[in-house]
Design a protein around this motif. Sequence first.
Motif, mmCIF file in Angstrom:
data_model
loop_
_atom_site.group_PDB
_atom_site.id
_atom_site.type_symbol
_atom_site.label_atom_id
_atom_site.label_comp_id
_atom_site.label_asym_id
_atom_site.label_seq_id
_atom_site.Cartn_x
_atom_site.Cartn_y
_atom_site.Cartn_z
ATOM 1 N N LYS A 1 -8.144 -6.301 9.673
ATOM 2 C CA LYS A 1 -6.789 -6.423 9.125
ATOM 3 C C LYS A 1 -5.789 -6.770 10.230
ATOM 4 O O LYS A 1 -4.823 -7.488 10.010
ATOM 5 N N THR B 1 -10.424 -2.138 9.516
ATOM 6 C CA THR B 1 -9.033 -2.038 9.967
ATOM 7 C C THR B 1 -8.781 -3.047 11.083
ATOM 8 O O THR B 1 -7.738 -3.720 11.104
ATOM 9 N N GLU C 1 0.822 -1.216 0.000
ATOM 10 C CA GLU C 1 0.000 0.000 0.000
ATOM 11 C C GLU C 1 0.854 1.263 0.000
ATOM 12 O O GLU C 1 0.342 2.339 0.256
ATOM 13 N N LEU D 1 -0.306 9.935 9.547
ATOM 14 C CA LEU D 1 -1.752 9.784 9.320
ATOM 15 C C LEU D 1 -2.483 9.710 10.665
ATOM 16 O O LEU D 1 -1.880 9.351 11.679
ATOM 17 N N ALA E 1 -15.349 3.981 11.013
ATOM 18 C CA ALA E 1 -15.128 3.810 12.460
ATOM 19 C C ALA E 1 -13.878 2.979 12.736
ATOM 20 O O ALA E 1 -13.326 3.029 13.835
ATOM 21 N N GLY E 2 -13.471 2.166 11.753
ATOM 22 C CA GLY E 2 -12.260 1.351 11.939
ATOM 23 C C GLY E 2 -12.546 -0.144 11.981
ATOM 24 O O GLY E 2 -11.680 -0.931 12.361
ATOM 25 N N LYS E 3 -13.735 -0.563 11.543
ATOM 26 C CA LYS E 3 -14.122 -1.984 11.643
ATOM 27 C C LYS E 3 -13.251 -2.868 10.743
ATOM 28 O O LYS E 3 -12.682 -3.861 11.200
ATOM 29 N N ASN F 1 -19.570 4.550 9.199
ATOM 30 C CA ASN F 1 -18.515 4.440 8.179
ATOM 31 C C ASN F 1 -17.233 5.062 8.698
ATOM 32 O O ASN F 1 -17.251 6.119 9.327
#
Length: 611
Positions: free
Chosen positions: A392, A389, A117, A360, A385-387, A383
């Motif tokens: 991951k 992520t 990325e 960031l 919120a970090g779900k 949307n």
Amino acid sequence: MNEEQPRYTAGSLRAVAELAWSSGRGRLLLRVALAVVASAVPVALAWLTKTVLDGLADPGRPLLVPVLLLALAGVAAAVLPHAVPYVEAELQRAIDLICRQRLYAAVARLPGLRHLEDPRFQDRLALAGETGSSGPAEVVGGALAGVQGTLMLGGFLGTLAVLNPWMLLPVGLAGLVALHGQFRLSRYRARVHGRLGHATRREFFYAQLLNSTSAAKEVRLYGLGGLFGARMLTELRWINDQRSRMDRRELLVQGSHGALSAVVAGAGLVWAVNAARQGRLTVGDVAMFVAAVAGVQDGLAILISSAGRTHEAMLLFGHYRHVVGTEPDLARPRKGLGAVRPLRTGIELRDVWFRYGDDLPWVLRGVSMTIPADGATALVGPNGAGKSTLVKLLCRFYDPTRGTVLWDGVDLRELPVEELRRRIGGVFQDYVCYDLTAADNIGLGDTGVLDDRDRIVAAARRAGIHEALAALPRGYDTMLSRSFDTPAYDDPGTGVMLSGGQWQRVALARALLRDRTDLLILDEPSAGLDAEAEHEVHQSLREHRAGRAGLLISHRLSTVREADTIVVLSGGEVVERGAHDALMDTGGLYARLFRLQASGYQEQEQDRAWS
Ligand SMILES: Nc1ncnc2c1ncn2[C@@H]1O[C@H](COP(=O)(O)OP(=O)(O)OP(=O)(O)O)[C@@H](O)[C@H]1O
């Protein structure tokens, strides 16, 4: 891409030599032998021509052997220009193959997503794929051409030295000037290639948008063809401009060197003709002199261009070495626990903080939560919120910036990452629609059973897609794409496109194929399904999840209400947690969102009742 001067080291040369050797030593040795023969033949031709010409002027001299040898050298001279490129191309293909194998193996070995990325890494990767991996083949080809040029040059310089040692000086000087110019030129070319990488990727990106079936609808609806075409042309114009500049510089350098060599050769010819008039050279000597001057020029040209080609390829090979030698983007386990044990208690996130880069914003801020080994946990929230992520981090595509994720109390960083991933199944929000057959699209979920049709069908049944796949023109062997033919049948008409909801079920079937996983992650698994299908799929998922950890992420709160625990994430923090009823009683964010969605359904019901 930065503008630093590209460089290479002795290590790069060793790496190239090792690649060439491992690609097949027989072929390499044959190419070296051909380089030696190809450099000797022109010199032999010049000497044999002189011998025959001088023999003609002296009737007593025997000529049979030199004439036969001359004919033989002529045959070799005729065959070699075809044989050398053939063997060279074979060698280059073999080296290219091994380079690509190592390059893509290195990329596949990167355990996380951080490098992939990173746009600068992508630029390097593109350069490594385009020019870097063919670089070693170019280096070997250039080096062997250089050997050939040097040997030929040596032979003709020796010949010139016999006839007129003074000629060596201007010829040598002209050669050195040309060599220096060529080196500068190749460094400049390597720099330009580095600069072009980013623009070439962008140009390719716009071209792909214009061609791809997945973008075709939006491109047409919003009339984006002209805009993307114009942007692609802007990139292409810039690339062409850079390339034209490079070509102009090349023309200038090589043209002036060519002119200098021609002047030296012309002066030599005047001297030789003059010397022959005065009886200091024979006719054979003049013929050999002309051949030697031309041979020196040819040898120099081969040497110079091969030196430039090798130098440039070595500079670009740096990108390849960088990618192949990239350190994993995740720390290796320190204790090196050999295996990941089946999950018994659960997965715990302990004060997890995460951001995608130092510059960031924080995406997760001190998240602490547990996903029990035998229960269903739902993760909801607005949307961004970090779900996803958090998912991951669970799959260890990234490590937390601070805090830990624990698998039965063991830090994920201490576990072998491949083993860990074998224990996880899931559907990502951005699941992949492979241009492959239906069976492959499911079978990729567990390559060990890729050919086990019964298992694939069972997974498809669980995801509620079996009937639709079985009814396709070639059943499970039908290509789910209109871009490629079905491989097993020479039948271009059989490929089909599935609907969004059908694709989602195929992705679900892929996840369910792994039936020995401990954790099943479903990130919006039913967003594209109709209400009935959604109910069916969730029923089946509940059965499949029984006795294992499940993490369900959904914006449709009706699908998560039966979860044992619902965790509400907002702005990267856990703001609420509990079972549905308890959260409804609390009257917080979850209750508000749930009521909002429910009221939408109730209004629809009322509308229907009124109509
Ligand atoms: N690869 C990435 N690099 C940088 N920022 C990212 C990356 N992926 C996500 N983000 C950022 O992280 C934040 C959280 O994104 P995430 O996808 O985790 O949210 P989410 O809760 O799953 O949202 P949604 O409900 O919309 O799917 C967003 O602000 C997003 O811009």
